[in-house]
Design an enzyme around this catalytic site. Structure first.
Site, PDB file in Angstrom:
ATOM      1  N   ASP A  52     -22.444 -69.329 -14.929  1.00  0.00           N
ATOM      2  CA  ASP A  52     -22.317 -67.947 -14.817  1.00  0.00           C
ATOM      3  C   ASP A  52     -22.936 -68.059 -13.201  1.00  0.00           C
ATOM      4  O   ASP A  52     -23.905 -68.320 -12.698  1.00  0.00           O
ATOM      5  CB  ASP A  52     -23.244 -67.087 -15.546  1.00  0.00           C
ATOM      6  CG  ASP A  52     -23.261 -65.667 -15.222  1.00  0.00           C
ATOM      7  OD1 ASP A  52     -22.694 -65.381 -14.052  1.00  0.00           O
ATOM      8  OD2 ASP A  52     -23.676 -64.831 -15.943  1.00  0.00           O
ATOM      9  N   SER A 118      -7.005 -61.023  -2.222  1.00  0.00           N
ATOM     10  CA  SER A 118      -5.769 -60.437  -2.731  1.00  0.00           C
ATOM     11  C   SER A 118      -5.218 -59.451  -1.996  1.00  0.00           C
ATOM     12  O   SER A 118      -5.659 -58.837  -0.998  1.00  0.00           O
ATOM     13  CB  SER A 118      -6.289 -59.374  -4.022  1.00  0.00           C
ATOM     14  OG  SER A 118      -5.365 -58.702  -4.413  1.00  0.00           O
ATOM     15  N   ALA A 119      -3.698 -59.396  -2.141  1.00  0.00           N
ATOM     16  CA  ALA A 119      -3.084 -58.266  -1.274  1.00  0.00           C
ATOM     17  C   ALA A 119      -3.525 -56.845  -1.493  1.00  0.00           C
ATOM     18  O   ALA A 119      -3.054 -55.962  -0.723  1.00  0.00           O
ATOM     19  CB  ALA A 119      -1.729 -58.450  -1.618  1.00  0.00           C
ATOM     20  N   TYR A 143     -12.361 -53.150  -8.202  1.00  0.00           N
ATOM     21  CA  TYR A 143     -11.820 -54.674  -8.205  1.00  0.00           C
ATOM     22  C   TYR A 143     -11.415 -54.984  -6.479  1.00  0.00           C
ATOM     23  O   TYR A 143     -11.865 -55.826  -6.388  1.00  0.00           O
ATOM     24  CB  TYR A 143     -10.726 -55.035  -9.139  1.00  0.00           C
ATOM     25  CG  TYR A 143      -9.829 -56.182  -8.609  1.00  0.00           C
ATOM     26  CD1 TYR A 143     -10.358 -57.262  -9.121  1.00  0.00           C
ATOM     27  CD2 TYR A 143      -8.745 -56.032  -8.339  1.00  0.00           C
ATOM     28  CE1 TYR A 143      -9.645 -58.621  -8.666  1.00  0.00           C
ATOM     29  CE2 TYR A 143      -7.935 -57.236  -7.912  1.00  0.00           C
ATOM     30  CZ  TYR A 143      -8.526 -58.522  -8.075  1.00  0.00           C
ATOM     31  OH  TYR A 143      -8.054 -59.635  -7.766  1.00  0.00           O
ATOM     32  N   LYS A 147     -13.035 -57.569  -3.673  1.00  0.00           N
ATOM     33  CA  LYS A 147     -12.551 -58.531  -2.701  1.00  0.00           C
ATOM     34  C   LYS A 147     -12.435 -58.215  -1.257  1.00  0.00           C
ATOM     35  O   LYS A 147     -12.767 -58.950  -0.418  1.00  0.00           O
ATOM     36  CB  LYS A 147     -10.823 -58.527  -3.244  1.00  0.00           C
ATOM     37  CG  LYS A 147     -10.653 -58.779  -4.353  1.00  0.00           C
ATOM     38  CD  LYS A 147     -10.853 -60.473  -4.696  1.00  0.00           C
ATOM     39  CE  LYS A 147     -10.504 -60.974  -5.979  1.00  0.00           C
ATOM     40  NZ  LYS A 147     -11.177 -62.445  -6.270  1.00  0.00           N
ATOM     41  N   ASN A 173       1.658 -61.791  -5.803  1.00  0.00           N
ATOM     42  CA  ASN A 173       1.832 -61.597  -7.115  1.00  0.00           C
ATOM     43  C   ASN A 173       2.069 -62.944  -7.708  1.00  0.00           C
ATOM     44  O   ASN A 173       3.333 -63.154  -8.257  1.00  0.00           O
ATOM     45  CB  ASN A 173       2.886 -60.644  -7.775  1.00  0.00           C
ATOM     46  CG  ASN A 173       2.341 -59.332  -7.308  1.00  0.00           C
ATOM     47  OD1 ASN A 173       2.291 -58.833  -6.090  1.00  0.00           O
ATOM     48  ND2 ASN A 173       2.374 -58.289  -8.296  1.00  0.00           N
ATOM     49  N   ASN A 192      -1.783 -56.974 -18.771  1.00  0.00           N
ATOM     50  CA  ASN A 192      -1.790 -55.944 -17.780  1.00  0.00           C
ATOM     51  C   ASN A 192      -0.484 -55.985 -16.918  1.00  0.00           C
ATOM     52  O   ASN A 192       0.069 -55.232 -16.398  1.00  0.00           O
ATOM     53  CB  ASN A 192      -3.073 -55.733 -17.066  1.00  0.00           C
ATOM     54  CG  ASN A 192      -4.199 -55.314 -17.883  1.00  0.00           C
ATOM     55  OD1 ASN A 192      -4.005 -54.261 -18.514  1.00  0.00           O
ATOM     56  ND2 ASN A 192      -5.352 -56.051 -17.955  1.00  0.00           N
ATOM     57  N   LEU A 194       2.951 -57.509 -14.958  1.00  0.00           N
ATOM     58  CA  LEU A 194       4.478 -57.430 -15.559  1.00  0.00           C
ATOM     59  C   LEU A 194       4.660 -58.528 -16.237  1.00  0.00           C
ATOM     60  O   LEU A 194       5.445 -58.439 -17.462  1.00  0.00           O
ATOM     61  CB  LEU A 194       5.113 -56.974 -14.277  1.00  0.00           C
ATOM     62  CG  LEU A 194       6.803 -56.855 -14.665  1.00  0.00           C
ATOM     63  CD1 LEU A 194       6.958 -55.907 -15.550  1.00  0.00           C
ATOM     64  CD2 LEU A 194       7.549 -56.909 -13.295  1.00  0.00           C
ATOM     65  N   VAL A 211       8.478 -49.459 -18.507  1.00  0.00           N
ATOM     66  CA  VAL A 211       8.475 -49.694 -16.859  1.00  0.00           C
ATOM     67  C   VAL A 211       7.739 -48.459 -16.368  1.00  0.00           C
ATOM     68  O   VAL A 211       8.242 -47.192 -16.602  1.00  0.00           O
ATOM     69  CB  VAL A 211       9.965 -49.735 -16.463  1.00  0.00           C
ATOM     70  CG1 VAL A 211      10.463 -49.768 -15.005  1.00  0.00           C
ATOM     71  CG2 VAL A 211      10.683 -50.890 -17.076  1.00  0.00           C
ATOM     72  N   ARG A 286       2.068 -45.780 -13.049  1.00  0.00           N
ATOM     73  CA  ARG A 286       0.648 -45.861 -13.566  1.00  0.00           C
ATOM     74  C   ARG A 286      -0.203 -45.740 -12.384  1.00  0.00           C
ATOM     75  O   ARG A 286       0.406 -45.811 -11.129  1.00  0.00           O
ATOM     76  CB  ARG A 286       0.814 -47.523 -13.770  1.00  0.00           C
ATOM     77  CG  ARG A 286      -0.413 -48.263 -14.058  1.00  0.00           C
ATOM     78  CD  ARG A 286      -0.580 -49.828 -14.415  1.00  0.00           C
ATOM     79  NE  ARG A 286      -0.116 -50.603 -13.100  1.00  0.00           N
ATOM     80  CZ  ARG A 286       0.011 -51.769 -13.310  1.00  0.00           C
ATOM     81  NH1 ARG A 286      -0.011 -52.574 -14.382  1.00  0.00           N
ATOM     82  NH2 ARG A 286       0.508 -52.491 -12.088  1.00  0.00           N
TER      83      ARG A 286
END
Ligand code: UDP
Length: 333
Positions: A52, A118-119, A143, A147, A173, A192, A194, A211, A286
């Site tokens: 951990d 991440s982007a 989240y 980052k 992605n 989660n 696509l 969608v 979403r």
């Protein structure tokens, strides 16, 4: 790198095959079977230690046992929706875990790190394509913020202590799978993202895709993203490790292809790859989704000598091979 033993240290709760964390759902995409298959692919054993990342004593012990020249830091919680429900867990694991890792590295004279960013750090794009100078920090969930905060911590560390080298990789992605069809994404529970969802519809595990909105300002109204083959992404990490050897200080690179595809284009591409119809229904947007997000990957090409090689057809073909050979993922049921 030179003199270092290959070791995969699975650190952090959700990414460990069997790490226990009662308050967090087991989003374990990393399962023991996947590691067995990686060893089959590379024809060599991979040293693996489960721990951990928030456990300082365990990190200290690991670094005492092995001599590392660099660390690739992937460990952390990664579900956007869950992070909104459990912000403290996300900050504890992602931020505290990274601080403990960096402190342990420092204590053991390891000063080279590649970090999975991440982007999402760009938030809602002010312009497209996104280059590394685009403002960051406008993230809408814990989240993404974690980052962003980690990026800032590593940047500050590299400023304060000049012997550190860091490459922060902003993923777009990642999709697809290894072309052997032996390893791929195996989300536990309802996917989660696509493409794992689309693949499960194609293979008959789910009835239809929802969608999330067709009223965005995009060509067909559905969300546009920069999908990148996971093998290209992996190669970006090798390029980053090489960069560290140049004593590069702190560097930041987008890992994307530079091309955006809409949800409906992705559905079509997967229908072509699988030869199966993929049923979908248009539902509401979403929360937290942006209309379009795609990279300018020129800096990585210039400075890392890295460029995504695989296009959409290959991403979908490889994803489909994995899904077809493993309809229930790594489990045998
Ligand atoms: N999406 C969708 N249905 C799904 C999952 C995702 O329509 O079941 C859409 C989502 O709104 C976005 C795109 O697909 O426009 C990519 O979503 P994903 O979660 O894979 O990546 P992210 O939004 O985090 O970039």
């Amino acid at each position: 790198m030179q003199g270092a033993r290959p070791l995969s240290a699975c650190a952090g709760t959700s990414s460990c095959p069997s790490a226990s964390s009662p308050s967090i759902s087991p989003g374990a995409d990393a399962l023991p079977e996947s590691l067995r298959r990686v060893q089959q692919i590379v024809h060599q054993p991979i040293l693996f230690q489960e721990l951990d990342i928030t456990n300082e004593a365990a990190l200290q012990e690991l670094f005492s046992k092995h001599r590392f020249s660099a660390v690739m830091h992937f460990a952390g919680l990664k579900a956007v929706g869950e992070s909104v429900q459990k912000p403290l867990e996300y900050y504890r694991v992602n931020l505290t875990g990274t601080i403990r890792l960096l402190e342990t590295m420092k204590a053991h004279g390891v000063r080279n790190i590649v970090f999975s960013s991440s982007a999402t750090v760009y938030g809602d794009p002010k312009y497209l394509p996104l280059d590394e100078n685009h403002p960051v920090g406008g993230c809408t969930n814990p989240y993404g913020k974690s980052k962003y905060f980690i990026e800032e911590m590593i940047r500050d560390l590299c400023k304060a202590e000049r012997d550190w080298n860091a490459v922060l990789l902003r993923y777009f992605n990642p999709i697809g799978a290894h072309e052997s069809g032996m390893i791929g994404e195996d989300p536990q529970g309802i996917p989660n993202n696509l493409m794992p969802y689309v693949a499960q519809v194609a293979v008959g595990r789910r009835e239809f895709l929802s969608v999330f909105g067709n009223d965005y300002k995009t060509d067909d109204g559905t969300g546009v993203r920069d999908y990148i083959h996971v093998v290209d992404l992996a190669k970006g990490h090798i390029a980053a490790l090489k960069k560290l050897k140049e004593n590069c200080g702190c560097k930041i690179y987008n890992l994307g292809t530079g091309t955006g595809y809409s949800v409906l284009q992705m559905v079509q591409a997967m229908e072509k790859a699988s030869g199966r119809e993929i049923k979908y229904k248009i539902t509401g947007r979403r929360e937290g989704d942006v209309a379009s997000c795609y990279a300018n990957p020129a800096l990585a090409e210039r400075e890392l000598g890295w460029k995504a090689a695989f296009g959409l057809d290959k991403m979908c073909e490889d994803l489909w091979r994995w899904q077809l050979q493993n309809p229930t993922g790594f489990s045998k049921n």
